[in-house]
Design a protein around this motif. Structure first.
Motif, PDB file in Angstrom:
ATOM      1  N   SER A  15      -6.050   7.624  10.787  1.00 60.97           N
ATOM      2  CA  SER A  15      -6.632   8.609   9.874  1.00 60.97           C
ATOM      3  C   SER A  15      -8.145   8.414   9.754  1.00 60.97           C
ATOM      4  O   SER A  15      -8.670   7.354  10.097  1.00 60.97           O
ATOM      5  N   ASP A  36      -2.379   0.613  12.433  1.00 58.20           N
ATOM      6  CA  ASP A  36      -2.401   1.229  11.106  1.00 58.20           C
ATOM      7  C   ASP A  36      -1.034   0.989  10.481  1.00 58.20           C
ATOM      8  O   ASP A  36      -0.084   0.636  11.179  1.00 58.20           O
ATOM      9  N   ARG A  37      -0.935   1.216   9.159  1.00 57.67           N
ATOM     10  CA  ARG A  37       0.406   1.131   8.549  1.00 57.67           C
ATOM     11  C   ARG A  37       1.150   2.460   8.693  1.00 57.67           C
ATOM     12  O   ARG A  37       2.357   2.514   8.522  1.00 57.67           O
ATOM     13  N   MET A  63      -2.123  -4.584   6.630  1.00 57.56           N
ATOM     14  CA  MET A  63      -3.224  -5.529   6.374  1.00 57.56           C
ATOM     15  C   MET A  63      -3.011  -6.352   5.103  1.00 57.56           C
ATOM     16  O   MET A  63      -3.788  -7.275   4.847  1.00 57.56           O
ATOM     17  N   TYR A 154     -12.606  -2.586  -5.684  1.00 60.30           N
ATOM     18  CA  TYR A 154     -12.973  -2.005  -4.383  1.00 60.30           C
ATOM     19  C   TYR A 154     -14.404  -2.408  -4.026  1.00 60.30           C
ATOM     20  O   TYR A 154     -14.678  -2.901  -2.926  1.00 60.30           O
ATOM     21  N   THR A 189     -12.328  12.260   4.064  1.00 57.86           N
ATOM     22  CA  THR A 189     -11.107  11.623   4.580  1.00 57.86           C
ATOM     23  C   THR A 189     -10.085  11.588   3.448  1.00 57.86           C
ATOM     24  O   THR A 189     -10.356  12.037   2.332  1.00 57.86           O
ATOM     25  N   GLN A 210     -15.620  13.073  -1.749  1.00 59.09           N
ATOM     26  CA  GLN A 210     -15.106  13.096  -0.376  1.00 59.09           C
ATOM     27  C   GLN A 210     -15.076  14.529   0.151  1.00 59.09           C
ATOM     28  O   GLN A 210     -15.481  14.792   1.278  1.00 59.09           O
TER      29      GLN A 210
HETATM   30  N1  LIG Z   1     -14.197   8.128   3.003  1.00 57.33           N
HETATM   31  C1  LIG Z   1     -15.203   7.597   2.353  1.00 57.33           C
HETATM   32  O1  LIG Z   1     -15.929   8.306   1.618  1.00 57.33           O
HETATM   33  C2  LIG Z   1     -15.503   6.119   2.498  1.00 57.33           C
HETATM   34  C3  LIG Z   1     -16.706   5.637   1.961  1.00 57.33           C
HETATM   35  C4  LIG Z   1     -17.007   4.305   2.087  1.00 57.33           C
HETATM   36  C5  LIG Z   1     -16.149   3.443   2.751  1.00 57.33           C
HETATM   37  N2  LIG Z   1     -14.981   3.921   3.280  1.00 57.33           N
HETATM   38  C6  LIG Z   1     -14.110   2.973   3.979  1.00 57.33           C
HETATM   39  O2  LIG Z   1     -13.838   3.483   5.270  1.00 57.33           O
HETATM   40  C7  LIG Z   1     -12.629   2.892   5.762  1.00 57.33           C
HETATM   41  C8  LIG Z   1     -11.801   3.979   6.434  1.00 57.33           C
HETATM   42  O3  LIG Z   1     -11.342   4.870   5.417  1.00 57.33           O
HETATM   43  P1  LIG Z   1     -11.316   6.454   5.600  1.00 57.33           P
HETATM   44  O4  LIG Z   1     -12.304   7.000   4.672  1.00 57.33           O
HETATM   45  O5  LIG Z   1     -11.345   6.823   7.021  1.00 57.33           O
HETATM   46  O6  LIG Z   1      -9.907   6.776   4.888  1.00 57.33           O
HETATM   47  P2  LIG Z   1      -8.430   7.065   5.438  1.00 57.33           P
HETATM   48  O7  LIG Z   1      -8.431   8.363   6.154  1.00 57.33           O
HETATM   49  O8  LIG Z   1      -7.552   6.924   4.246  1.00 57.33           O
HETATM   50  O9  LIG Z   1      -8.164   5.891   6.485  1.00 57.33           O
HETATM   51  C9  LIG Z   1      -7.786   4.593   6.070  1.00 57.33           C
HETATM   52  C10 LIG Z   1      -6.632   4.154   6.943  1.00 57.33           C
HETATM   53  O10 LIG Z   1      -6.298   2.794   6.595  1.00 57.33           O
HETATM   54  C11 LIG Z   1      -4.881   2.718   6.521  1.00 57.33           C
HETATM   55  N3  LIG Z   1      -4.446   1.628   5.654  1.00 57.33           N
HETATM   56  C12 LIG Z   1      -4.519   1.555   4.308  1.00 57.33           C
HETATM   57  N4  LIG Z   1      -3.959   0.422   3.877  1.00 57.33           N
HETATM   58  C13 LIG Z   1      -3.514  -0.227   4.985  1.00 57.33           C
HETATM   59  C14 LIG Z   1      -2.820  -1.440   5.194  1.00 57.33           C
HETATM   60  N5  LIG Z   1      -2.429  -2.234   4.166  1.00 57.33           N
HETATM   61  N6  LIG Z   1      -2.518  -1.818   6.454  1.00 57.33           N
HETATM   62  C15 LIG Z   1      -2.866  -1.039   7.497  1.00 57.33           C
HETATM   63  N7  LIG Z   1      -3.493   0.145   7.375  1.00 57.33           N
HETATM   64  C16 LIG Z   1      -3.824   0.544   6.116  1.00 57.33           C
HETATM   65  C17 LIG Z   1      -4.492   4.054   5.916  1.00 57.33           C
HETATM   66  O11 LIG Z   1      -3.111   4.314   6.077  1.00 57.33           O
HETATM   67  P3  LIG Z   1      -2.393   5.361   5.047  1.00 57.33           P
HETATM   68  O12 LIG Z   1      -2.775   6.734   5.535  1.00 57.33           O
HETATM   69  O13 LIG Z   1      -0.946   5.035   5.189  1.00 57.33           O
HETATM   70  O14 LIG Z   1      -2.951   5.073   3.683  1.00 57.33           O
HETATM   71  C18 LIG Z   1      -5.380   5.002   6.692  1.00 57.33           C
HETATM   72  O15 LIG Z   1      -4.790   5.389   7.918  1.00 57.33           O
HETATM   73  C19 LIG Z   1     -11.970   2.219   4.562  1.00 57.33           C
HETATM   74  O16 LIG Z   1     -12.140   0.818   4.667  1.00 57.33           O
HETATM   75  C20 LIG Z   1     -12.746   2.758   3.374  1.00 57.33           C
HETATM   76  O17 LIG Z   1     -12.779   1.847   2.314  1.00 57.33           O
HETATM   77  C21 LIG Z   1     -14.645   5.242   3.152  1.00 57.33           C
END
Ligand SMILES: NC(=O)c1ccc[n+]([C@@H]2O[C@H](COP(=O)([O-])OP(=O)(O)OC[C@H]3O[C@@H](n4cnc5c(N)ncnc54)[C@H](OP(=O)(O)O)[C@@H]3O)[C@@H](O)[C@H]2O)c1
Length: 264
Positions: A15, A36-37, A63, A154, A189, A210
């Protein structure tokens, strides 16, 4: 970093930014290990990556679970001779005030966003050193640079990544281990949907931050550019990144603005 023909392990690949970066890397004749999970999401991304020309190994991974991380590492090491890059995106966010948040929620966030990330990095580090080097990227956040309401654990988990991976970089620069810390601002996301609320349940809402952010595809292009240049910090996003500079050069203005942020 020259991506052509190399092997990369990406977590959070089902994702958002992890998925988009995986699909960008797929067109460089790469070997991709996607974790991924979300098993169903992972296999959909794998199909797309294969169609783009990548060789793909999918390894589901939780994770928050050391056993799952160890199993994935051993799966990788039996299938792959070298890993040129470990790019970690898997993470969960938070939507609860400190006063309402039980410590077990704080620990859960730290497990996924910090301990899981360092466990994977520690497991791969000796192999990367033996093979002559490699690149590691971890995903922090703007709130890995300053605190933010409703994001206490967080924000703490992301701050912790900076201390840990800057140390890892310093200890291993002579081993040719290059470390990039990604600092996304607001990216479109699902991160807010799965954020933990005070009861440890999913927040379930797309937050305006977001929804109004840059797309995950655009974010992945910014990340790829930074990884190619092996930048130590890669800032990802739009005008919200200005806060980094305001904090650094005009701290009084930063504290004034942050005191006006309404907790959402
Ligand atoms: N989007 C933003 O605005 C933003 C800003 C700053 C930092 N970030 C960081 O960017 C990174 C990527 O996030 P994203 O924004 O791309 O969001 P995302 O689309 O929710 O992607 C995160 C992915 O991590 C997976 N995940 C969550 N918990 C997990 C676990 N215990 N084991 C394995 N996989 C796991 C999720 O699976 P599920 O779909 O099953 O939950 C999802 O596929 C994250 O570390 C987030 O903190 C995001």
């Amino acid at each position: 970093m020259d991506f052509n023909g190399k092997c990369f392990w990406i977590t959070g690949a089902a994702s958002g930014m992890g998925k988009s970066l995986s699909l960008l890397l797929a067109s460089f004749n790469t070997q991709l290990i996607l974790s991924d999970r979300d098993v169903k999401g992972l296999s959909q991304v794998a199909d797309k990556a294969i169609a783009l020309g990548a060789r793909v190994l999918t390894l589901p991974l939780d994770m928050s679970d050391s056993g799952s991380i160890r199993k994935a590492v051993s799966g990788v090491l039996t299938n792959v001779k070298r890993i040129d890059g470990l790019y970690q995106f898997a993470g969960i966010s938070q939507r609860s005030l400190i006063i309402d948040t039980p410590l077990e929620n704080d620990r859960k966030i730290m497990e996924v966003n910090f301990f899981g990330v360092i466990e994977l990095a520690k497991a791969l580090l000796p192999h990367m050193i033996d093979q002559g080097g490699g690149q590691m990227a971890v995903t922090s956040s703007l709130v890995g640079k300053f605190g933010f309401p409703y994001r206490s654990a967080y924000s703490a988990s992301k701050h912790a990544l900076h201390g840990y991976f800057e140390s890892l970089r310093t200890e291993n620069s002579l081993n040719n281990i290059r470390v990039s810390i990604l600092i996304p601002g607001r990216i479109q996301t699902n991160i807010s949907l799965f954020a933990l609320d005070k009861d440890g349940k999913e927040h379930g809402k797309m937050d305006p931050g977001q929804a109004n952010g840059i797309t995950a595809e655009k974010a992945a292009r910014q990340i790829l550019k930074g990884l190619r240049k092996e930048k130590k910090e890669i800032h990802v996003g739009g005008k919200e990144l200005l806060m980094l500079y305001i904090r650094r050069f005009f701290p009084a203005l930063f504290y004034y603005i942050s005191s006006r942020i309404k907790p959402v």
